[in-house]
Design a protein around this motif. Structure first.
Motif, PDB file in Angstrom:
ATOM      1  N   ARG A  70     121.122 -35.168  35.222  1.00 28.87           N
ATOM      2  CA  ARG A  70     121.473 -33.897  34.589  1.00 28.87           C
ATOM      3  C   ARG A  70     122.779 -33.416  35.181  1.00 28.87           C
ATOM      4  O   ARG A  70     123.012 -33.569  36.373  1.00 28.87           O
ATOM      5  CB  ARG A  70     120.385 -32.847  34.803  1.00 28.87           C
ATOM      6  CG  ARG A  70     119.119 -33.151  34.033  1.00 28.87           C
ATOM      7  CD  ARG A  70     118.038 -32.120  34.296  1.00 28.87           C
ATOM      8  NE  ARG A  70     116.837 -32.466  33.574  1.00 28.87           N
ATOM      9  CZ  ARG A  70     116.427 -31.867  32.465  1.00 28.87           C
ATOM     10  NH1 ARG A  70     117.114 -30.851  31.967  1.00 28.87           N
ATOM     11  NH2 ARG A  70     115.326 -32.257  31.856  1.00 28.87           N
ATOM     12  N   PHE A  71     123.615 -32.817  34.346  1.00 27.95           N
ATOM     13  CA  PHE A  71     124.874 -32.268  34.843  1.00 27.95           C
ATOM     14  C   PHE A  71     125.193 -30.991  34.098  1.00 27.95           C
ATOM     15  O   PHE A  71     124.462 -30.587  33.190  1.00 27.95           O
ATOM     16  CB  PHE A  71     126.015 -33.296  34.711  1.00 27.95           C
ATOM     17  CG  PHE A  71     126.499 -33.528  33.308  1.00 27.95           C
ATOM     18  CD1 PHE A  71     127.712 -33.011  32.892  1.00 27.95           C
ATOM     19  CD2 PHE A  71     125.755 -34.269  32.409  1.00 27.95           C
ATOM     20  CE1 PHE A  71     128.167 -33.220  31.595  1.00 27.95           C
ATOM     21  CE2 PHE A  71     126.206 -34.491  31.114  1.00 27.95           C
ATOM     22  CZ  PHE A  71     127.419 -33.955  30.710  1.00 27.95           C
ATOM     23  N   ASN A  72     126.276 -30.347  34.486  1.00 24.45           N
ATOM     24  CA  ASN A  72     126.753 -29.111  33.864  1.00 24.45           C
ATOM     25  C   ASN A  72     125.649 -28.056  33.875  1.00 24.45           C
ATOM     26  O   ASN A  72     125.267 -27.589  34.921  1.00 24.45           O
ATOM     27  CB  ASN A  72     127.303 -29.398  32.469  1.00 24.45           C
ATOM     28  CG  ASN A  72     128.166 -28.280  31.932  1.00 24.45           C
ATOM     29  OD1 ASN A  72     128.414 -27.287  32.600  1.00 24.45           O
ATOM     30  ND2 ASN A  72     128.626 -28.418  30.713  1.00 24.45           N
ATOM     31  N   ARG A  73     125.106 -27.712  32.713  1.00 20.34           N
ATOM     32  CA  ARG A  73     124.071 -26.671  32.635  1.00 20.34           C
ATOM     33  C   ARG A  73     122.664 -27.211  32.871  1.00 20.34           C
ATOM     34  O   ARG A  73     121.693 -26.459  32.812  1.00 20.34           O
ATOM     35  CB  ARG A  73     124.161 -25.958  31.283  1.00 20.34           C
ATOM     36  CG  ARG A  73     125.466 -25.172  31.132  1.00 20.34           C
ATOM     37  CD  ARG A  73     125.562 -24.522  29.799  1.00 20.34           C
ATOM     38  NE  ARG A  73     125.687 -25.577  28.793  1.00 20.34           N
ATOM     39  CZ  ARG A  73     125.674 -25.394  27.489  1.00 20.34           C
ATOM     40  NH1 ARG A  73     125.509 -24.196  26.994  1.00 20.34           N
ATOM     41  NH2 ARG A  73     125.817 -26.402  26.664  1.00 20.34           N
ATOM     42  N   HIS A  74     122.520 -28.504  33.090  1.00 18.49           N
ATOM     43  CA  HIS A  74     121.237 -29.152  33.414  1.00 18.49           C
ATOM     44  C   HIS A  74     120.192 -29.001  32.309  1.00 18.49           C
ATOM     45  O   HIS A  74     118.997 -28.943  32.596  1.00 18.49           O
ATOM     46  CB  HIS A  74     120.687 -28.641  34.749  1.00 18.49           C
ATOM     47  CG  HIS A  74     121.600 -28.911  35.893  1.00 18.49           C
ATOM     48  ND1 HIS A  74     121.536 -30.059  36.627  1.00 18.49           N
ATOM     49  CD2 HIS A  74     122.635 -28.187  36.403  1.00 18.49           C
ATOM     50  CE1 HIS A  74     122.475 -30.039  37.549  1.00 18.49           C
ATOM     51  NE2 HIS A  74     123.159 -28.909  37.439  1.00 18.49           N
ATOM     52  N   VAL A  75     120.612 -28.954  31.058  1.00 16.93           N
ATOM     53  CA  VAL A  75     119.667 -28.781  29.956  1.00 16.93           C
ATOM     54  C   VAL A  75     119.280 -30.095  29.285  1.00 16.93           C
ATOM     55  O   VAL A  75     118.293 -30.147  28.561  1.00 16.93           O
ATOM     56  CB  VAL A  75     120.203 -27.784  28.896  1.00 16.93           C
ATOM     57  CG1 VAL A  75     120.350 -26.394  29.484  1.00 16.93           C
ATOM     58  CG2 VAL A  75     121.511 -28.259  28.301  1.00 16.93           C
ATOM     59  N   PHE A  89     118.331 -43.144  25.790  1.00 18.99           N
ATOM     60  CA  PHE A  89     117.986 -41.856  25.184  1.00 18.99           C
ATOM     61  C   PHE A  89     118.108 -40.744  26.215  1.00 18.99           C
ATOM     62  O   PHE A  89     118.270 -40.995  27.419  1.00 18.99           O
ATOM     63  CB  PHE A  89     116.567 -41.878  24.588  1.00 18.99           C
ATOM     64  CG  PHE A  89     115.468 -42.083  25.590  1.00 18.99           C
ATOM     65  CD1 PHE A  89     114.817 -41.001  26.159  1.00 18.99           C
ATOM     66  CD2 PHE A  89     115.065 -43.364  25.959  1.00 18.99           C
ATOM     67  CE1 PHE A  89     113.793 -41.187  27.082  1.00 18.99           C
ATOM     68  CE2 PHE A  89     114.044 -43.564  26.878  1.00 18.99           C
ATOM     69  CZ  PHE A  89     113.410 -42.468  27.443  1.00 18.99           C
ATOM     70  N   ALA A  90     118.022 -39.521  25.727  1.00 21.34           N
ATOM     71  CA  ALA A  90     118.013 -38.331  26.575  1.00 21.34           C
ATOM     72  C   ALA A  90     116.957 -37.381  26.024  1.00 21.34           C
ATOM     73  O   ALA A  90     116.572 -37.478  24.855  1.00 21.34           O
ATOM     74  CB  ALA A  90     119.387 -37.669  26.587  1.00 21.34           C
ATOM     75  N   ALA A  92     115.723 -33.204  25.707  1.00 17.22           N
ATOM     76  CA  ALA A  92     116.143 -31.798  25.794  1.00 17.22           C
ATOM     77  C   ALA A  92     115.237 -30.981  24.880  1.00 17.22           C
ATOM     78  O   ALA A  92     114.334 -31.525  24.230  1.00 17.22           O
ATOM     79  CB  ALA A  92     117.602 -31.646  25.380  1.00 17.22           C
ATOM     80  N   THR A  93     115.475 -29.696  24.834  1.00 13.79           N
ATOM     81  CA  THR A  93     114.789 -28.831  23.881  1.00 13.79           C
ATOM     82  C   THR A  93     115.842 -28.064  23.097  1.00 13.79           C
ATOM     83  O   THR A  93     116.926 -27.769  23.602  1.00 13.79           O
ATOM     84  CB  THR A  93     113.842 -27.828  24.566  1.00 13.79           C
ATOM     85  OG1 THR A  93     114.581 -27.079  25.513  1.00 13.79           O
ATOM     86  CG2 THR A  93     112.699 -28.529  25.271  1.00 13.79           C
ATOM     87  N   THR A  94     115.511 -27.737  21.869  1.00 15.46           N
ATOM     88  CA  THR A  94     116.397 -26.931  21.044  1.00 15.46           C
ATOM     89  C   THR A  94     116.376 -25.497  21.578  1.00 15.46           C
ATOM     90  O   THR A  94     115.480 -25.137  22.345  1.00 15.46           O
ATOM     91  CB  THR A  94     115.945 -26.939  19.569  1.00 15.46           C
ATOM     92  OG1 THR A  94     114.647 -26.350  19.497  1.00 15.46           O
ATOM     93  CG2 THR A  94     115.931 -28.344  18.986  1.00 15.46           C
ATOM     94  N   PRO A  95     117.323 -24.668  21.166  1.00 18.17           N
ATOM     95  CA  PRO A  95     117.319 -23.274  21.625  1.00 18.17           C
ATOM     96  C   PRO A  95     116.011 -22.534  21.335  1.00 18.17           C
ATOM     97  O   PRO A  95     115.631 -21.630  22.069  1.00 18.17           O
ATOM     98  CB  PRO A  95     118.490 -22.653  20.874  1.00 18.17           C
ATOM     99  CG  PRO A  95     119.420 -23.789  20.644  1.00 18.17           C
ATOM    100  CD  PRO A  95     118.527 -24.985  20.392  1.00 18.17           C
ATOM    101  N   ASP A  96     115.286 -22.956  20.281  1.00 16.91           N
ATOM    102  CA  ASP A  96     114.007 -22.305  19.975  1.00 16.91           C
ATOM    103  C   ASP A  96     112.809 -23.012  20.624  1.00 16.91           C
ATOM    104  O   ASP A  96     111.665 -22.725  20.303  1.00 16.91           O
ATOM    105  CB  ASP A  96     113.817 -22.146  18.473  1.00 16.91           C
ATOM    106  CG  ASP A  96     113.880 -23.448  17.704  1.00 16.91           C
ATOM    107  OD1 ASP A  96     114.214 -24.495  18.298  1.00 16.91           O
ATOM    108  OD2 ASP A  96     113.598 -23.435  16.494  1.00 16.91           O
ATOM    109  N   GLY A  97     113.077 -23.957  21.550  1.00 17.90           N
ATOM    110  CA  GLY A  97     112.019 -24.544  22.351  1.00 17.90           C
ATOM    111  C   GLY A  97     111.382 -25.822  21.833  1.00 17.90           C
ATOM    112  O   GLY A  97     110.402 -26.283  22.398  1.00 17.90           O
ATOM    113  N   VAL A  98     111.921 -26.423  20.781  1.00 15.26           N
ATOM    114  CA  VAL A  98     111.350 -27.655  20.236  1.00 15.26           C
ATOM    115  C   VAL A  98     111.829 -28.848  21.074  1.00 15.26           C
ATOM    116  O   VAL A  98     113.037 -29.057  21.207  1.00 15.26           O
ATOM    117  CB  VAL A  98     111.754 -27.850  18.756  1.00 15.26           C
ATOM    118  CG1 VAL A  98     111.227 -29.174  18.222  1.00 15.26           C
ATOM    119  CG2 VAL A  98     111.274 -26.690  17.908  1.00 15.26           C
TER     120      VAL A  98
END
Length: 126
Positions: A70-75, A89-90, A92-98
């Motif tokens: 993880r780097f930068n904002r670690h998202v 692959f990577a 993450a979650t979408t802004p709405d949590g998916v």
């Protein structure tokens, strides 16, 4: 409209994995929305990305061979094989949590990269 015509068809099924074969997965993903991102890691690795909900992704083998970066904002959890260094692959979650999976399209079996029309994404400035 009945239930059958109202349902959305599933994206095509693809298999893929890392370079050495230690990590393997299956996923349903639409390759008509591939992106090329200009952030520092995507640029350095030459990633072509397609996104799919985590429920459309199954890690078949090699979970014990994966490490996360993880780097930068670690998202975004960039997953790479500890044997060959490939990032298939990577997560993450979408802004709405998916929960989502960002697939390195170059790691999908049998995909003609030249036939794709990747769209640029300005990850460097977002």
């Amino acid at each position: 409209m009945n239930d059958e015509t109202a349902s959305t068809p599933l994206p095509p099924l693809h298999s893929g994995g890392c370079h050495c074969g230690a990590v393997r997965f299956e996923t349903r993903v639409d390759l008509s929305h591939v992106i090329t991102c200009n952030c520092s890691i995507c640029t350095a690795k030459g990633l072509l990305l397609a996104f799919t909900p985590a429920e459309n992704f199954t890690l078949q083998q090699g979970g014990d061979r994966l490490n996360e970066y993880r780097f930068n904002r670690h998202v975004i959890g960039h997953m790479f094989c500890t044997a060959c260094g490939t990032e298939p692959f990577a997560r993450a979650t979408t802004p709405d949590g998916v929960p989502m999976v960002a697939l390195n399209v170059r790691c999908l079996d049998g995909v003609d990269i030249a036939a794709l029309n990747p769209m640029p994404y300005d990850g460097r400035n977002s």
